[in-house]
Design an enzyme around this catalytic site. Sequence first.
Site, PDB file in Angstrom:
ATOM      1  N   PHE A   1       0.846  -1.250  -0.073  1.00 46.76           N
ATOM      2  CA  PHE A   1       0.182   0.031  -0.003  1.00 46.76           C
ATOM      3  C   PHE A   1       0.820   1.213  -0.126  1.00 46.76           C
ATOM      4  CE2 PHE A   1      -2.477   3.674   1.635  1.00 46.76           C
ATOM      5  CZ  PHE A   1      -3.546   3.578   1.100  1.00 46.76           C
TER       6      PHE A   1
ATOM      7  N   ASP B   1       9.044   2.863   1.600  1.00 48.88           N
ATOM      8  CA  ASP B   1       7.859   3.575   2.127  1.00 48.88           C
ATOM      9  C   ASP B   1       7.925   3.284   3.674  1.00 48.88           C
ATOM     10  OD1 ASP B   1       5.360   4.367   2.780  1.00 48.88           O
ATOM     11  OD2 ASP B   1       4.505   3.380   1.312  1.00 48.88           O
TER      12      ASP B   1
ATOM     13  N   LYS C   1       2.361  10.165   8.267  1.00 44.81           N
ATOM     14  CA  LYS C   1       1.817  10.025   9.307  1.00 44.81           C
ATOM     15  C   LYS C   1       2.470  10.621  10.737  1.00 44.81           C
ATOM     16  CE  LYS C   1      -0.910   6.458   7.526  1.00 44.81           C
ATOM     17  NZ  LYS C   1      -0.580   5.254   6.440  1.00 44.81           N
TER      18      LYS C   1
HETATM   19  C1  LIG Z   1      -0.792   5.670   5.108  1.00 44.99           C
HETATM   20  C2  LIG Z   1      -0.067   5.235   4.130  1.00 44.99           C
HETATM   21  C3  LIG Z   1       0.373   5.654   2.786  1.00 44.99           C
HETATM   22  C4  LIG Z   1      -0.527   6.952   2.502  1.00 44.99           C
HETATM   23  O1  LIG Z   1      -0.273   8.065   3.264  1.00 44.99           O
HETATM   24  P1  LIG Z   1      -1.449   9.269   3.070  1.00 44.99           P
HETATM   25  O2  LIG Z   1      -1.049  10.160   4.155  1.00 44.99           O
HETATM   26  O3  LIG Z   1      -2.911   8.530   3.507  1.00 44.99           O
HETATM   27  O4  LIG Z   1      -1.448   9.597   1.722  1.00 44.99           O
HETATM   28  C5  LIG Z   1       1.225   5.444   2.020  1.00 44.99           C
HETATM   29  N1  LIG Z   1       2.073   4.184   2.466  1.00 44.99           N
HETATM   30  C6  LIG Z   1       1.845   3.847   3.364  1.00 44.99           C
HETATM   31  C7  LIG Z   1       2.879   2.562   3.987  1.00 44.99           C
HETATM   32  C8  LIG Z   1       0.815   4.084   4.292  1.00 44.99           C
HETATM   33  O5  LIG Z   1       0.641   3.294   5.717  1.00 44.99           O
END
Ligand SMILES: *Cc1c(COP(=O)(O)O)cnc(C)c1O
Length: 407
Positions: free
Chosen positions: A148, A233, A262
């Site tokens: 994701f 990521d 986050k």
């Molecule tokens: C939450 C998340 C995203 C997306 O972040 P947003 O601030 O919602 O755009 C991307 N990568 C990972 C691993 C995430 O947990």
Amino acid sequence: MAVIRETKGSLDYDKVMAMDKQYVMSTYGRLPVVFVRGQGVEVWDAQGKRYLDFLAGLAVNGLGHCHPAVVNAIREQAGVLMHTCNLYHTEPQPRLAKMLVEWSEMDKVFFCNSGTEANEAAIKLARKWGKLKGSDAKFEIVTALESFHGRTMGSITATGQPKYQKAFEPLVPGFKYTLFNDIDALRSAVSNMTCAVMLEPIQGESGVYPATKEYLNAARQICDEVGALLIFDEVQTGLGRTGKMFAYEHYGVAPDVMTLAKTLGGGFPIGACLARGEAANVFQPGDHAATFGGNPLACAAGIAAITALHEEELVENARDMGEYFASKLRAFKNKREDVLEVRGIGLMLAIEFSAPIAKTIVSNCLEMGLIANAIRDTIIRFLPPLVVTRKQVDEAMGILEEAAAAL
Ligand SMILES: *Cc1c(COP(=O)(O)O)cnc(C)c1O
């Protein structure tokens, strides 16, 4: 305006629900709660009921709700300078960048406003890297199935889950997907046409699946062989969540590019794409931008958040409380026959059931004052704030056990 003034201070549950239904696009399957206030690990709803927040706003409230240092920093900066745009220098942006660089293996930072934007920056950086290093044919980006990476076109394309992509095809060309933790599959997907391999060190959204050490080491080696960038990521795993500042530290494998969001703003929106070595100088003026990116207000929140993380030893607390919580979850597993697995690292934990009962248990938990997250029908994910205490873990476990027993 009239409506806002009317509801302020006397938030009415039914009114909020009705307004949401009428005026807000229904992109979320929201649970029937209206939250109005938070402090630390606790939040309160419109009826005054208290909850333990073991989801932490999807890992955003890493420092807990309304951490005083972050609140003060925002208050102070808001009265001084909120925004000027990136045609000029401001002080908080390079200060936060310096902190992130000093905390990581990275050399430079690009600021934006969310995780998906941070990943878009990483994708663009990788595409340009391919052109600089190889040819116009070095544009492929390899990502993992069940990954994701966000919801914009580039990041849903990077996300290896058709359910997020189908309605929005055609996707961005040049992406390839391989089975997570499968070294042979990664090796055969990567070629001289690959400009980057993009991975979550621990897949979060699909159910908390940690990478193996062998896999991330192999990914590093495979990228080096073909001159591709390794992108991690760490939007969810970064900044203490896993009991280390960055999840890659568990693996001894440093990426070339890392994305954060986050926890970074302590509750305030901010994202960052970090890079090291040659990759840190790929972007030149005009290549990429974000109007709001790195604004003084967001960066002041980030500086306060990272400082608190350090001063209050929250990364260490995440490690200790993560071990404690995991041991409690394993004890819960041993008492039941329908728990397949407890997995995760630090305060990024999941429990998987053999039956589709996760949503019912989570809804029972909510009823009893515990916020958790059902990912799919069989998996419950916990992402408590890094400030969580042993007592709060015990309280949450008590609720979980009761919620599961009430099935
Ligand atoms: C939450 C998340 C995203 C997306 O972040 P947003 O601030 O919602 O755009 C991307 N990568 C990972 C691993 C995430 O947990």
